[in-house]
Structure formats: C-alpha cells, structure tokens
Design an enzyme around this catalytic site. Structure first.
Site, PDB file in Angstrom:
ATOM      1  N   CYS A   1       1.372  52.739  70.193  1.00 57.37           N
ATOM      2  CA  CYS A   1       1.106  52.341  71.488  1.00 57.37           C
ATOM      3  C   CYS A   1       0.220  53.443  72.296  1.00 57.37           C
ATOM      4  CB  CYS A   1       2.345  52.482  72.310  1.00 57.37           C
ATOM      5  SG  CYS A   1       3.497  51.292  72.083  1.00 57.37           S
TER       6      CYS A   1
ATOM      7  N   GLU B   1      -3.269  47.401  52.523  1.00 52.07           N
ATOM      8  CA  GLU B   1      -3.011  47.627  53.872  1.00 52.07           C
ATOM      9  C   GLU B   1      -4.255  46.908  54.569  1.00 52.07           C
ATOM     10  OE1 GLU B   1      -3.024  51.637  55.804  1.00 52.07           O
ATOM     11  OE2 GLU B   1      -4.325  52.355  54.049  1.00 52.07           O
TER      12      GLU B   1
ATOM     13  N   LYS C   1      -2.193  53.577  63.808  1.00 51.85           N
ATOM     14  CA  LYS C   1      -2.746  54.403  63.414  1.00 51.85           C
ATOM     15  C   LYS C   1      -1.624  55.563  63.131  1.00 51.85           C
ATOM     16  CE  LYS C   1      -5.886  57.050  61.899  1.00 51.85           C
ATOM     17  NZ  LYS C   1      -6.289  57.088  60.355  1.00 51.85           N
TER      18      LYS C   1
ATOM     19  N   GLU D   1      -3.122  55.839  45.870  1.00 55.94           N
ATOM     20  CA  GLU D   1      -3.843  55.697  47.047  1.00 55.94           C
ATOM     21  C   GLU D   1      -4.614  54.762  47.031  1.00 55.94           C
ATOM     22  OE1 GLU D   1      -3.543  56.919  50.124  1.00 55.94           O
ATOM     23  OE2 GLU D   1      -5.660  56.881  51.025  1.00 55.94           O
TER      24      GLU D   1
ATOM     25  N   TRP E   1       2.479  48.452  70.395  1.00 57.76           N
ATOM     26  CA  TRP E   1       2.686  47.996  68.958  1.00 57.76           C
ATOM     27  C   TRP E   1       4.365  48.083  69.262  1.00 57.76           C
ATOM     28  CZ3 TRP E   1       5.916  49.720  65.234  1.00 57.76           C
ATOM     29  CH2 TRP E   1       5.624  49.483  63.776  1.00 57.76           C
TER      30      TRP E   1
ATOM     31  N   ARG F   1      -4.056  52.504  68.014  1.00 61.17           N
ATOM     32  CA  ARG F   1      -2.723  52.915  68.175  1.00 61.17           C
ATOM     33  C   ARG F   1      -1.498  51.683  68.234  1.00 61.17           C
ATOM     34  NH1 ARG F   1      -2.134  58.558  69.390  1.00 61.17           N
ATOM     35  NH2 ARG F   1       0.148  58.040  70.126  1.00 61.17           N
TER      36      ARG F   1
ATOM     37  N   ASN G   1       5.394  55.129  75.606  1.00 61.03           N
ATOM     38  CA  ASN G   1       5.367  55.036  74.132  1.00 61.03           C
ATOM     39  C   ASN G   1       6.326  55.790  73.515  1.00 61.03           C
ATOM     40  OD1 ASN G   1       4.251  55.491  71.568  1.00 61.03           O
ATOM     41  ND2 ASN G   1       2.557  57.011  72.174  1.00 61.03           N
ATOM     42  N   GLY G   2       7.072  55.095  72.438  1.00 56.96           N
ATOM     43  CA  GLY G   2       8.388  55.796  71.979  1.00 56.96           C
ATOM     44  C   GLY G   2       9.521  54.805  71.774  1.00 56.96           C
TER      45      GLY G   2
ATOM     46  N   HIS H   1       7.242  50.902  30.400  1.00 55.43           N
ATOM     47  CA  HIS H   1       8.367  51.047  30.864  1.00 55.43           C
ATOM     48  C   HIS H   1       8.763  49.844  31.782  1.00 55.43           C
ATOM     49  CE1 HIS H   1       9.050  54.720  28.780  1.00 55.43           C
ATOM     50  NE2 HIS H   1       7.853  55.087  29.129  1.00 55.43           N
TER      51      HIS H   1
ATOM     52  N   LYS I   1      -4.511  51.592  49.768  1.00 50.64           N
ATOM     53  CA  LYS I   1      -5.838  51.112  50.708  1.00 50.64           C
ATOM     54  C   LYS I   1      -6.049  49.561  50.714  1.00 50.64           C
ATOM     55  CE  LYS I   1      -6.157  53.577  52.663  1.00 50.64           C
ATOM     56  NZ  LYS I   1      -5.759  55.022  52.720  1.00 50.64           N
TER      57      LYS I   1
HETATM   58  C1  F6R Z   1      -2.736  54.847  55.416  1.00 53.19           C
HETATM   59  C2  F6R Z   1      -2.481  55.685  56.403  1.00 53.19           C
HETATM   60  C3  F6R Z   1      -0.981  55.855  56.809  1.00 53.19           C
HETATM   61  C4  F6R Z   1      -0.823  57.366  57.225  1.00 53.19           C
HETATM   62  C5  F6R Z   1       0.685  57.796  57.395  1.00 53.19           C
HETATM   63  C6  F6R Z   1       0.726  59.079  57.848  1.00 53.19           C
HETATM   64  O1  F6R Z   1      -4.170  54.562  55.327  1.00 53.19           O
HETATM   65  O2  F6R Z   1      -3.035  56.138  57.259  1.00 53.19           O
HETATM   66  O3  F6R Z   1      -0.190  55.906  55.448  1.00 53.19           O
HETATM   67  O4  F6R Z   1      -1.555  58.292  56.162  1.00 53.19           O
HETATM   68  O5  F6R Z   1       0.989  56.911  58.427  1.00 53.19           O
HETATM   69  O6  F6R Z   1       0.161  59.411  58.898  1.00 53.19           O
HETATM   70  P1  F6R Z   1      -0.412  60.866  59.250  1.00 53.19           P
HETATM   71  O7  F6R Z   1      -1.349  61.568  58.509  1.00 53.19           O
HETATM   72  O8  F6R Z   1      -1.077  60.926  60.808  1.00 53.19           O
HETATM   73  O9  F6R Z   1       0.816  61.801  59.490  1.00 53.19           O
END
Ligand code: F6R
Length: 623
Positions: free
Chosen positions: A2, A504, A618, A497, A76, A27, A102-103, A520, A501
């Site tokens: 948010c 998501e 984010k 990773e 969000w 956000r 927010n929260g 395994h 990517k």
């Molecule tokens: C994936 C991504 C998330 C963040 C995770 C932690 O692309 O961005 O997996 O890495 O939510 O976020 P931060 O680094 O802000 O603690």
C-alpha cells in the site's frame, strides 16, 4: 505494501496526489482513492478499483475548487477483497474524517465491536475503517469535556488523532483529514514507513520519497511511535504521548530521472540495464586502494571487533534471501562460517544464536516485515545486526547496529534485479574484508580480489550483449508451462533466483534446484522438451553439473546452459548463454543476468504485466 501520499499547499492537490500515487503504484495496485479537504465544500472523496488511471478519470472535472489539503492511497488488499467499498480513504459515520492506512491493525475487531456498541456504522470489511471511527469517537469524547478542552479545531483534531492511534496495535502508517481543519494532515507511524517532504509554503508526505522527489529532496523520516502534524508552512513531530520531538531532515541524493523509465518499456528492463552502473555505485570508494579499516569505519564497526567475528547469520526474504545464500557460500569460501535463513522462518530460532555471531539482514526496501521481526528477535538475543539495504532511513536501518547501503538507486519494478546485484556486490566486499580482518585472507590477496570486483561493471556491460539472443530464444519457449533451473555450490542460489524471477512475472511453474538433488526426486518431472536452465560455469563443481545435464538430457530435457568461454568447451547443451569469464567466487553477478533477461522476455511474450505482477507488491510490510 500500500502507498500513502499527502499534500498541503497551493498546487493542484489532486495532480500532486495522482502523480505521487503513480510513483507508488509498485507498492500495491488493486484499488486506489483520494480525499480532498475544501475550505467550504468539505470532504471530497473518490475511490476506484484497479489502476490509478481509473481514479484520474473518475475525478476529472469534479474536484472542488476550494481544496486546501489531500491524502491518497494505492492498495494491496489484506483485510477485505479488492473492491471500491474496501478502498481507501475510509471515513467515519458522517464522512467528516477520512483516513488512509498502510499495515495491519491487529486489534481492529475488538475495537470495531466496541465502536459498533456505541452506534458507529461501518461500511467496509477493512481494519482501517476503525481508525476513522476512533478519531470520531475521540473528538466527541474531548468535546463532551471528558478530556482537555480545546476550542480550536486544529488542537482538537491533534488530540483526538493522538488518542486514537494510542489505541491501535499492529503496524501502521496512517494519515487523516478532518473537515474542520482543512490545512492540517495528521499522520502516525508504527512499523510502517512514512516520510515527510519539506517544501516552501507546501509540504508532502508519502510512504516513499519517490512520490514527492520532483518537488523536494528535504525529507523527514518518521520514527516508530511518532505523530506528525503537517501544515502548509510547518511539519511538527511528537511522540504518542504528545511530547514534541526535534528532528533533523535528511537530503536525498537521488534525482527523479533515476525513478523514471527513461525510454525503456518497463522498469524491470531499465533496472536490468542499470546494473553495470549500480554495481559501480555499490563499490564506489569502498575497495581500492585496499585499506583494512575502510569498510568497517563506514559502517561504524570497530576493526578489532570485526576481527573477532567467527560466524555470521544471514537473514532475508525472497530475492534478498538468494543474495544472502550467495553471501553464505562466498564467506565460507573465504574461511568464515556463515548460515543463511529465511527471515520468515527465523524469529523463533534466534534465541539459539551465539552472542558473538554477527547477524546480517538483507533487504532492498528495509521495510520487509519478516526481516524486521527477525532482526528484532536477534537483537533481543543480544546479537549485533548489520543491515544491507538500498533504502536510506528505512526501518531496518533504525533497528540495526550497522548499515551498509547498496546505493543502487530506486528500484521500482516489483521483480528485483539491480538490488539483487547490489546485494551480491555488498556480500563480495564484506566477505573479502571480514576474511582479511580475521587474518585468513592476506592484504595482497584482498587487494587482488578487490581488483577483480572492480571489473564487474564492465563485464556486466558485456553480458548485456546476450539480450537479443535471449529475446529470440524466448520465442521458442514462451508457451512452456514448466521450467527447471539447476546449479551447484555458488550457482545454486542463482538457479533459485532464476526460477523465482520467471515465476513472479510470467506466472509459469518453475523450480530452482541444487543439481545434486535432481536424482533424489525432481528428475521424475522431466519429460521431452522441458526447458532446463543449467548453470555450468567454470568452477570446482563443473564436472558434476555436466553429469546432471547429461542425466536431464537423457530424459528429453531441452538444455539452456549458462556457460563461460572455458566451460563452453566441454558442456553439451542445445542452447548456450555465454557470460564473460570471471573468478568463480563472483560469477553469480554475471550468471544471473541472462536469467533475468530470460524471465523478462518470456513474460513479454506472454503479455504479462511485468512491472506489476498479479498478487505481488514491492515491499511486503505485513507478515
Ligand atoms: C522478488 C522480490 C522479493 C523481495 C522480497 C524481499 O523479485 O523482489 O522476493 O526480494 O520481498 O524484499 P526486500 O529486499 O525489500 O526485503
């Protein structure tokens, strides 16, 4: 999660708010809304489902001309499905008080029960709405003389708001307007970021400075347990008891162009392309000439104390966790024992940490709730915490004892790319320095490793030459629904990773595996034509990974191998993505780039909303 924006001043308030919301859309973006406070017209409120454009269209030509302040929100969903009714701002019974939040208000249902008994009518399923009704209740309470007598609307609003936020538990950044105080925005922060931007005859507030960076770089970062009274010519800060805090503003050194797309189709692509520059920024002034105390004095850690640290515990979530796993391998290669754990799984285990273990918390945003809770648990156990973050003044930096900033600039794309790279570089630098401090790596070797690190930005530029090849390659793969990513040792987190990517942003099924684990279990899912992205760089484990590639091929897998010039000579794959040769220790910084590009172009072929993938936000500021 948010985003909140607020403004008081002479500009067209709705324009400032809408523009701020667009910058905060990363956000959360399932709905949005704004409220304006007019001198005579009172509260104007509008909400819309979906993107900010819908809100902008809905208010066009309808906003009052006498407005003095405004607040806005992009959501969000946590409590209540995305709907117009559940969108912010929320209001009290007569819509004289409007609130954005927010929260999560953890005690909202008991507060709501009490308020309903007193006759308050609720019109949403959100936790936020209780705040508006609580302020309403407190206004009545004070006016009835149950508390201090306040004749003037502004002190009355201040006091009612202060009393209301004192009743909340959970995490919140909250801002409110009251119809009778049109030039005052009240805000409070508890475990959720809120910043105040100081202008000339105007002031701003936002969850993240990028919302108002265009207007001012002078910023106050609110603290937990702090209230702000924001007027056109002043911003005052108080604790929850009403005692005034004296704060110093910070000056932000990002410029707005850093937070804009700069001609790229998506922020994600722009941020992938920025990696050479941002790697350079992460290293700037920190490596050569090699000086043993340099990085430690920057983060405020005494060199002798650093020399005593025998063990590290890394904690992080998502992509930052993958960077932490790379960090673990690099530290261990340089002789320092390190563990890496998901922050969301760590809190209850913190009590087992040896007090001498340094905890390294990694977080791009510095606001991830699970990471923050894990940091607090480590602190309760008596451990020192080093934060590795990209965000000045973020919550994690306030909890930590030491901070190393990655200096990557704003990362807007929800899928993290350049911040991951910055985190890798931070770990490379820390590992070299801690290993030297412990007397394991001698100064000559440390200096040599620093020189190799400084080559990374150029090598990233060279790696970017793969982009066209990857774009074409993804045409053949975009209809696939299942992908495997395999790697060993230092490349294992890179496989994780790569899989994250593509999941998501393309919404396909992908698994990242330590290649040694294939036999395994996971090898059972391989069938003809399944893409297996294999990290096969020159390394101690190259022969083993070659064996794993052969096993996958024998079961019909279509191998896309990330190789370097040397390893390419012996790895047998259908497609090669060749990255420049580099010391194995630092190879992740190059190997991840083709995987980021692969995920990006698959998502593009599949017409996915790359910068705002479904269900994601984010910063994950709730647990
Ligand atoms: C994936 C991504 C998330 C963040 C995770 C932690 O692309 O961005 O997996 O890495 O939510 O976020 P931060 O680094 O802000 O603690």
């Amino acid at each position: 999660m948010c985003g909140i924006v607020g403004y008081v001043g002479d500009r067209k308030i709705e324009e400032v708010l809408i523009e701020g919301l667009r910058r905060l859309e990363y956000r959360g973006y399932d709905s949005c809304g704004l409220a304006l406070n007019g001198e005579k017209s009172g509260i104007y409120r509008k909400r819309a489902l979906g993107r900010i454009d819908n809100l902008a269209r809905a208010i066009e030509g309808h906003t009052p001309s006498d407005k003095r302040s405004g607040i806005a929100h992009t959501r969000w969903a946590t409590h209540g499905e995305p709907s117009e009714d559940n969108s912010h701002p929320h209001c009290d019974c007569s819509c004289e008080i409007v609130v954005v939040h927010n929260g999560i208000i953890e005690n909202y249902s008991s507060l709501k029960d009490e308020l309903e008994k007193k006759g308050h009518k609720f019109s949403s399923q959100t936790d936020t709405e209780v705040i508006a009704h609580l302020v309403e209740e407190k206004l009545k309470e004070i006016s009835r003389g149950a508390g201090i007598k306040h004749a003037l609307p502004e002190p009355l609003f201040f006091e009612a708001f202060r009393r209301a936020v004192n009743l909340l538990s959970g995490s919140f950044a909250v801002s409110a307007l009251w119809v009778k105080a049109p030039e005052l925005i009240m805000s409070a922060r508890m475990h959720s970021p809120l910043t105040v931007g100081m202008g000339e005859g105007e002031n701003f507030l936002a969850s993240d400075v990028s919302a108002f960076l265009k207007y001012t770089k002078k910023v106050y970062f609110m603290d937990d347990g702090e209230i702000a009274a924001i007027r056109r010519n002043s911003a005052e800060f108080y604790d929850f008891k009403g005692k005034k805090n004296n704060k110093q503003p910070s000056i932000i050194n990002w410029d707005l162009s850093m937070a804009e797309k700069g001609g790229y189709r998506h922020f994600m692509l722009k941020e992938i392309h920025e990696q050479a520059l941002s790697a350079q920024n992460t290293m700037a002034g920190r490596l050569l000439p090699f000086e043993e105390k340099r990085i430690f004095s920057e983060i405020g850690l005494d060199f002798n104390e650093a020399a005593r640290i025998k063990e590290l515990q890394i904690i992080a979530c998502g992509t930052a966790f993958h960077a932490g796993l790379v960090g673990k391998y690099v530290f261990e290669r340089l002789g320092i024992r390190a563990a890496a754990d998901l922050a969301s799984e760590f809190e209850s285990r913190a009590a087992l940490l040896d007090r001498g273990t340094l905890v390294i918390a990694v977080s791009q945003s510095g606001e991830t709730a699970d990471t923050l809770h894990a940091v607090k648990a480590a602190k309760r156990n008596g451990n020192k915490v080093l934060a590795v973050t990209n965000t000045l003044g973020s919550s994690i930096t306030r909890e930590a004892d030491y901070t190393l900033y990655t200096h990557c600039g704003p990362e807007i794309g929800v899928a993290s790319t350049k911040a991951f790279l910055g985190q890798l570089i931070a770990f490379y630098m820390l590992a070299v320095n801690f290993s030297h401090a412990r007397g394991i790596t001698d100064p000559q070797k440390a200096e040599q490793l620093c020189r190799q690190l400084l080559l990374i930005p150029d090598l990233i530029e060279k790696t970017m030459a793969l982009e066209n090849k990857i774009e074409k390659l993804t045409e053949a793969f975009s209809s696939k629904e299942h992908y495997l990513f395999i790697g060993r040792d230092l490349s294992y987190p890179i496989a994780l990773e790569g899989a994250l990517k593509i999941k998501e942003i393309s919404y396909v099924h992908a698994e990242g595996y330590a290649a040694g684990e294939m036999k395994h279990g996971p090898i059972a899912i391989i069938e003809k034509g399944m893409p297996v992205l294999s990290l096969a760089l020159s390394s101690q484990s190259l022969d083993l990974i070659k064996g794993n590639i052969e096993e996958a091929k024998a079961r019909g897998a279509d191998i896309i191998a990330v190789v370097d010039e040397e390893s390419k000579k012996t790895v047998k794959a259908r497609h090669y993505l060749e990255v420049p040769q580099i010391n194995e220790l630092f190879s992740g910084a190059l190997a991840v780039i083709p995987l980021q590009l692969f995920a990006y172009y698959i998502a593009l072929q599949r017409k996915c909303d790359i910068d705002k993938p479904r269900n994601l936000a984010k910063s994950v500021t709730v647990r």
